[in-house]
Write an enzyme that holds these catalytic residues in place. Structure first.
Site, PDB file in Angstrom:
ATOM      1  CB  CYS A 100      -0.891  -0.010   1.234  1.00  0.00           C
ATOM      2  SG  CYS A 100      -1.911   1.462   1.344  1.00  0.00           S
ATOM      3  CD  GLU A 130       1.645  -1.193   8.423  1.00  0.00           C
ATOM      4  OE1 GLU A 130       0.463  -1.553   8.235  1.00  0.00           O
ATOM      5  OE2 GLU A 130       1.936  -0.098   8.931  1.00  0.00           O
ATOM      6  CB  SER A 229      -7.870  -7.919  10.828  1.00  0.00           C
ATOM      7  OG  SER A 229      -8.075  -6.539  10.744  1.00  0.00           O
ATOM      8  CG  ASN A 231      -8.131  -2.770   9.976  1.00  0.00           C
ATOM      9  OD1 ASN A 231      -9.327  -2.544   9.955  1.00  0.00           O
ATOM     10  ND2 ASN A 231      -7.569  -3.695   9.214  1.00  0.00           N
ATOM     11  CB  SER A 274      -9.010  -7.539   5.799  1.00  0.00           C
ATOM     12  OG  SER A 274      -9.133  -7.632   7.195  1.00  0.00           O
TER      13      SER A 274
HETATM   14  S1  SF4 Z   1      -5.308   0.016   6.235  1.00  0.00           S
HETATM   15 FE1  SF4 Z   1      -5.540  -0.092   4.007  1.00  0.00          FE
HETATM   16  S2  SF4 Z   1      -5.213   2.029   3.290  1.00  0.00           S
HETATM   17 FE2  SF4 Z   1      -4.417   1.890   5.382  1.00  0.00          FE
HETATM   18  S3  SF4 Z   1      -2.266   1.421   5.080  1.00  0.00           S
HETATM   19 FE3  SF4 Z   1      -3.305  -0.551   5.364  1.00  0.00          FE
HETATM   20  S4  SF4 Z   1      -3.760  -1.237   3.290  1.00  0.00           S
HETATM   21 FE4  SF4 Z   1      -3.251   0.951   3.166  1.00  0.00          FE
END
Ligand code: SF4
Length: 291
Positions: A100, A130, A229, A231, A274
């Site tokens: 990304c 990441e 996940s 997020n 996701s």
């Molecule tokens: S959450 Fe989505 S938009 Fe944000 S950095 Fe990760 S892949 Fe990119």
């Protein structure tokens, strides 16, 4: 179930980075039917999507083989370390980098800070792919790097941090702003020069801000998405402090929550970056009584 007011968040489901990765992977396979198409690590944290990709012939690679022919390897949106990319290239893979662009920015800033002599603090979970890749990019330029999302843990390295005149900060794109703020407050108290890049991505900020408002306005909020996940779990943590929150991976898990669903009149639904749209739709249908 009684008549309910159900509100679906505008920023629920795939973010642009995940959307781009999934769409491009499918397109690559379509355009290269005679080549093997792999993704290094799961493309996204969602078993349904991974199964769908497998059915199309897009396979997940966990280990790098010695030699391959006629094979493409996709770098997922989380990114990958330079070492992994060079090993894949040496093995003979044609690389398609779908890191990304927001993650690339964090890698770039992390490298710049280390090159410029800052002690780098990466705010995030050390084992998250990441973060592993961000760290590996920065390590090409020096080893003064710490990864943490916890002030207590950072305090154990206080002497080392104090010795260094300059401290630089970047953040895993899906972290909570509160986490960054706490760490910055601590680092301010011990540093002479502090440079901070708030690299939480826009998609994460929008999703978290909107969900906070929805949690305040509704009796119950559902967070839909994988428990693996980052997020999605952060979203659930934030909302738990504001309102009654249930984190589910899919509609099947809602069977355990009929009582609370029945007693809530206003229900909001949000979802991680996701989570595919059909999983969100199934959740909405369940609440509406469609089961
Ligand atoms: S959450 Fe989505 S938009 Fe944000 S950095 Fe990760 S892949 Fe990119």
């Amino acid at each position: 179930m009684s008549k309910k007011e159900i509100k679906l968040a505008k920023y629920a489901g795939f973010c642009y980075g995940v959307k781009r990765a999934v769409e491009t992977a499918k397109k690559l396979k379509l355009e290269n039917p005679n080549k093997n198409v792999y993704v290094f690590g799961e493309l996204i944290h969602n078993a349904d999507v991974i199964n769908e990709l497998e059915a199309l012939g897009i396979r997940t690679l966990y280990e790098i083989p010695e030699k391959v022919e006629n094979s493409i390897c996709i770098i997922r949106s989380h990114g990958a370390s330079p070492d992994i990319i060079s090993k894949l290239t040496d093995a003979g893979f044609e690389i398609h980098d779908l890191t990304c662009l927001d993650v690339k920015k964090v890698q770039q800033k992390a490298m710049e800070l280390v090159k410029d002599g800052y002690y780098l603090v990466i705010v995030g979970k050390a084992e998250h792919p990441e973060v592993v890749a961000i760290r590996a990019h920065a390590e090409q330029y020096g080893n003064n790097i710490l990864v943490s999302n916890d002030v207590k843990e950072l305090k154990q390295h206080e002497e080392k941090l104090k010795q260094n005149k300059k401290i630089g900060v970047v953040v895993q794109t899906t972290q909570r702003l509160e986490t960054l703020n706490k760490i910055v407050e601590y680092l301010t108290s011990i540093s002479k020069e502090l440079k901070i890049y708030n690299t939480i991505c826009l998609s994460t900020s929008h999703r978290q801000n909107e969900a906070r408002e929805l949690a305040k306005e509704n009796d119950l909020i559902l967070v839909v998405g994988s428990k693996k996940s980052a997020n999605t779990t952060h979203l659930a943590e934030i909302l738990n402090k504001i309102s009654k929150t249930i984190h589910i991976e899919n509609a099947d898990e809602l069977k355990d929550y009929d009582e609370i669903l029945n007693s809530s009149e206003k229900i909001a639904v949000t979802a991680g970056a996701s989570t595919p749209v059909n999983i969100i739709d199934n959740v909405i249908n369940y609440i509406k009584g469609g089961k």
